[in-house]
Design a protein around this motif. Structure first.
Motif, PDB file in Angstrom:
ATOM      1  N   THR A 255      32.285   4.464  52.572  1.00  0.00           N
ATOM      2  CA  THR A 255      33.031   4.505  51.314  1.00  0.00           C
ATOM      3  C   THR A 255      32.137   4.871  50.133  1.00  0.00           C
ATOM      4  OG1 THR A 255      32.651   2.148  50.953  1.00  0.00           O
ATOM      5  CG2 THR A 255      34.697   2.779  52.077  1.00  0.00           C
TER       6      THR A 255
ATOM      7  N   ASN B 285      42.844  11.773  56.471  1.00  0.00           N
ATOM      8  CA  ASN B 285      41.453  11.942  56.890  1.00  0.00           C
ATOM      9  C   ASN B 285      40.813  10.575  57.086  1.00  0.00           C
ATOM     10  OD1 ASN B 285      40.676  14.834  56.980  1.00  0.00           O
ATOM     11  ND2 ASN B 285      41.483  14.803  54.897  1.00  0.00           N
TER      12      ASN B 285
ATOM     13  N   PHE C 233      35.376  11.273  49.309  1.00  0.00           N
ATOM     14  CA  PHE C 233      36.289  11.520  50.423  1.00  0.00           C
ATOM     15  C   PHE C 233      36.678  12.998  50.407  1.00  0.00           C
ATOM     16  CE2 PHE C 233      38.147   6.975  51.035  1.00  0.00           C
ATOM     17  CZ  PHE C 233      36.898   6.527  51.388  1.00  0.00           C
TER      18      PHE C 233
ATOM     19  N   ASN D 138      42.030   7.440  54.625  1.00  0.00           N
ATOM     20  CA  ASN D 138      42.406   7.897  53.295  1.00  0.00           C
ATOM     21  C   ASN D 138      43.902   8.202  53.275  1.00  0.00           C
ATOM     22  OD1 ASN D 138      41.806   8.550  50.630  1.00  0.00           O
ATOM     23  ND2 ASN D 138      41.341  10.685  51.099  1.00  0.00           N
ATOM     24  N   TYR D 139      44.486   8.259  52.082  1.00  0.00           N
ATOM     25  CA  TYR D 139      45.914   8.517  51.926  1.00  0.00           C
ATOM     26  C   TYR D 139      46.357   9.828  52.564  1.00  0.00           C
ATOM     27  CZ  TYR D 139      44.902  12.044  48.421  1.00  0.00           C
ATOM     28  OH  TYR D 139      44.453  13.176  47.793  1.00  0.00           O
ATOM     29  N   ASP D 140      45.442  10.805  52.682  1.00  0.00           N
ATOM     30  CA  ASP D 140      45.801  12.119  53.220  1.00  0.00           C
ATOM     31  C   ASP D 140      45.654  12.221  54.737  1.00  0.00           C
ATOM     32  OD1 ASP D 140      43.069  12.170  53.516  1.00  0.00           O
ATOM     33  OD2 ASP D 140      42.743  13.935  52.257  1.00  0.00           O
TER      34      ASP D 140
ATOM     35  N   TYR E 113      37.127   8.305  57.554  1.00  0.00           N
ATOM     36  CA  TYR E 113      35.735   8.294  57.103  1.00  0.00           C
ATOM     37  C   TYR E 113      35.032   7.066  57.651  1.00  0.00           C
ATOM     38  CZ  TYR E 113      37.637  11.681  53.860  1.00  0.00           C
ATOM     39  OH  TYR E 113      38.266  12.773  53.337  1.00  0.00           O
TER      40      TYR E 113
ATOM     41  N   SER F 195      34.541  13.962  56.095  1.00  0.00           N
ATOM     42  CA  SER F 195      35.527  13.385  57.004  1.00  0.00           C
ATOM     43  C   SER F 195      35.006  13.327  58.444  1.00  0.00           C
ATOM     44  CB  SER F 195      36.810  14.229  56.975  1.00  0.00           C
ATOM     45  OG  SER F 195      37.728  13.769  57.932  1.00  0.00           O
TER      46      SER F 195
END
Length: 185
Positions: free
Chosen positions: A94, A89, A98, A85-87, A91, A103
């Protein structure tokens, strides 16, 4: 376009391989799946099954509900699969929000994956519900979604249902096998 009246915002289509040249689509594989937020009762499964058959008639491998044991499987069940993910985290699935709760770890500033190993192993070492283990269809079964299995355990419903039963699965899988065998020649 093939099946354009079937594929609405309620369905997700995953396409791998192939290109725009019909002669070069030997590696094209289509998987039609319900968008996870949509109630299954809203789907017109007859239209979807007609689309699958239309694809197979055109020598394109196609599967509904990710049922083919030969060509599909859940990406999240592969050890080396990750969604970043952009942050930062990471996974496995999908089809869930998120969130920090979902996570499986994070990617460090050095680009290394730091897995929550216990959570990862819980997912990768899942056992099928007992009723699946004793089912006479188990050798041909594509197996259930691991995310749903984590959430529901022994209460997980069968992947096949009244509208899409063993007969549909066997016919779909057989056609995909024939198409794949023919493409390998």
């Amino acid at each position: 376009m093939l099946g354009e009246d079937v594929l609405t915002e309620d369905c997700l289509v995953v396409v791998t391989g192939g290109n725009n040249d019909k002669e070069q689509n030997n590696n094209l594989k289509i998987m039609v799946s319900k968008v996870w937020q949509v109630n299954a009762e809203k789907l017109d499964e007859k239209k979807i099954l007609d689309f699958v058959l239309q694809c197979q008639t055109n020598k394109i491998q196609c599967s509904y509900l990710a049922t083919s044991k030969y060509t599909y499987g859940c990406y999240a069940d592969n050890y080396n699969q990750v969604v970043i993910n952009y942050d930062g985290n990471i996974y496995k699935c999908t089809a869930r929000t998120f969130s920090s709760e979902n996570s499986y770890g994070l990617i460090t500033s050095e680009g290394q994956l730091e897995w929550n190993e216990m959570k990862l192993q819980d997912r990768l070492n899942l056992e099928l519900p007992y009723r699946c283990q004793i089912c006479n269809f188990l050798p041909a079964c594509p197996k259930p979604c691991s995310q749903k299995l984590l959430e529901k355990g022994e209460n997980l419903p069968c992947i096949l249902n009244k509208k899409y039963g063993k007969e549909n699965y066997i016919i779909e899988d057989f056609y995909n096998f024939l198409i794949e065998s023919n493409n390998e020649k």
